[in-house]
Design an enzyme around this catalytic site. Structure first.
Site, short mmCIF file in Angstrom:
data_model
loop_
_atom_site.label_atom_id
_atom_site.label_comp_id
_atom_site.label_asym_id
_atom_site.label_seq_id
_atom_site.Cartn_x
_atom_site.Cartn_y
_atom_site.Cartn_z
N GLU A 141 6.42 3.79 -2.88
CA GLU A 141 5.87 4.76 -1.94
C GLU A 141 6.84 5.92 -1.69
O GLU A 141 7.23 6.21 -0.56
CB GLU A 141 5.48 4.10 -0.61
CG GLU A 141 4.15 3.36 -0.70
CD GLU A 141 3.40 3.28 0.63
OE1 GLU A 141 2.64 4.23 0.90
OE2 GLU A 141 3.58 2.30 1.36
N ASP A 169 6.67 -8.13 -0.05
CA ASP A 169 7.58 -7.57 -1.07
C ASP A 169 8.24 -8.75 -1.78
O ASP A 169 8.90 -9.57 -1.14
CB ASP A 169 8.62 -6.67 -0.40
CG ASP A 169 7.97 -5.51 0.32
OD1 ASP A 169 7.67 -4.50 -0.33
OD2 ASP A 169 7.72 -5.64 1.55
N ASN A 181 10.17 -0.73 -0.17
CA ASN A 181 9.10 0.25 0.01
C ASN A 181 9.60 1.25 1.05
O ASN A 181 9.69 0.92 2.24
CB ASN A 181 7.79 -0.42 0.45
CG ASN A 181 6.67 0.60 0.63
OD1 ASN A 181 6.90 1.68 1.14
ND2 ASN A 181 5.47 0.25 0.21
N ASP A 191 8.18 0.99 7.35
CA ASP A 191 7.59 -0.24 7.90
C ASP A 191 7.97 -1.47 7.06
O ASP A 191 7.67 -2.59 7.45
CB ASP A 191 6.07 -0.12 8.09
CG ASP A 191 5.37 0.67 6.99
OD1 ASP A 191 6.03 0.97 5.97
OD2 ASP A 191 4.18 0.96 7.15
N HIS A 192 8.66 -1.27 5.94
CA HIS A 192 9.18 -2.37 5.13
C HIS A 192 10.70 -2.47 5.28
O HIS A 192 11.36 -1.47 5.61
CB HIS A 192 8.89 -2.15 3.64
CG HIS A 192 7.44 -2.15 3.28
ND1 HIS A 192 6.84 -3.14 2.54
CD2 HIS A 192 6.45 -1.26 3.55
CE1 HIS A 192 5.56 -2.87 2.36
NE2 HIS A 192 5.30 -1.73 2.97
N ASP A 222 6.34 -4.04 -4.05
CA ASP A 222 5.38 -4.28 -2.98
C ASP A 222 4.09 -4.75 -3.62
O ASP A 222 3.35 -3.95 -4.18
CB ASP A 222 5.17 -3.00 -2.17
CG ASP A 222 4.15 -3.17 -1.06
OD1 ASP A 222 3.57 -4.26 -0.94
OD2 ASP A 222 3.94 -2.20 -0.30
N ASN A 282 1.61 -6.16 -2.08
CA ASN A 282 0.48 -6.10 -1.14
C ASN A 282 -0.34 -7.38 -1.16
O ASN A 282 -1.58 -7.35 -1.09
CB ASN A 282 -0.40 -4.86 -1.41
CG ASN A 282 0.05 -3.66 -0.59
OD1 ASN A 282 0.28 -3.77 0.61
ND2 ASN A 282 0.18 -2.50 -1.24
#
Length: 262
Positions: A37, A221, A10, A250-251, A150, A152
């Site tokens: 993203e 992920d 991501n 942030d991933h 991802d 989530n």
DNA sequence: ATGCCCGAGTCGCTCGGA
């Protein structure tokens, strides 16, 4: 090709993160990459830079939000689908799928679902149902398939540093976890958990509260394998170093290696 | 009960994602 390394990352905005992506491609040389993203319209996808790095690519962009892509080293991914069948909202670019090196690779960005309860959580669950339906068809096809992205979803409490401040978060609600378990129940294997059943593994550390510095992460992920690929799973891991760079996503990139020697 | 951080746009603050 004896070994195939497939990664999901991501990227959280491909334009602002392009130097990190190119650095990571150069150092780790994954064969297949699922990106999520992109946060860029299809026309803003940096196809030239990625091609110059040695990768073919397909992408499904969207202005400002979402956006997914599949990259393939020294070859072109052969697109098999963009968007889920009966996508609850086809304006959101969250799924793209391709054949690469004889494997079907599905790249997904499951809705976050916060705040919950509410319409965003309803959308998350509705999207998940369509993914589950599509995934069943992929298994029935008999092709080797990797579903990467991802999700989530924090599958269990072993996939988060501490649940205390996340109790109400969409990522660990029973409904989210039940969908993930139902997907696995079709016959998919969670590759990282399969190889490392007891390890603490994180793929995401939010920008808040010094979570990276304190290794307060989540495992959201995932790379799911269809049955015929499980015996070929040779290695898996998380590349943590790109998370430590300035202007990091942030991933962190999460990957598997398949041994395709017969 | 909320903010924390971050990128993008309406720029140097506001907005909203997750």
């Amino acid at each position: 090709m004896a070994s195939l390394k497939i990664a999901t990352f991501n990227i959280n905005g491909i334009r602002s993160r392009l130097p990190i992506l190119l650095d990571w491609l150069s150092k780790e040389a994954p064969d297949v990459v699922c990106l999520q993203e992109l946060k860029a319209d299809s026309s803003a996808f940096p196809a030239k830079e990625i091609r110059e790095a040695g990768y073919g690519a397909i992408w499904h962009g969207q202005k400002s939000w979402n956006g997914v892509a599949i990259l393939a080293k020294d070859t072109e991914p052969l697109e098999t689908r963009r968007g889920l069948p009966d996508d609850p909202d086809s304006s959101q670019s969250r799924y793209i799928e391709a054949a690469v090196q004889g494997i079907i690779v599905g790249c997904l960005y499951l809705p976050n679902g916060n705040p919950q309860p509410g319409p965003k959580f309803d959308y998350k669950l509705a999207w998940f149902e369509q993914l589950i339906t599509h995934a069943a068809g992929l298994l029935e096809s008999g092709h080797p398939v990797v579903l990467a992205g991802d999700y989530n979803v924090i599958p269990t409490d072993a996939d988060i540093y501490n649940t205390r401040s996340w109790k109400k978060d969409a990522l660990l609600q029973p409904e989210s976890r039940e969908c993930f378990q139902r997907l696995l129940g079709q016959g998919w294997t969670d590759a990282l958990r399969h190889l490392y059943p007891e390890e603490r593994i994180y793929t995401f550390w939010d920008y808040f509260r010094q979570h990276w510095k304190t290794n307060s992460g989540l495992r959201i992920d995932h790379l799911l394998l269809s049955k015929s690929l499980v015996p070929k799973l040779a290695n898996a891991g998380v590349d943590r170093w790109p998370r430590d760079l300035p202007k990091a996503s942030d991933h962190a990139p999460t990957w598997i290696e398949l041994d395709l020697t017969d």
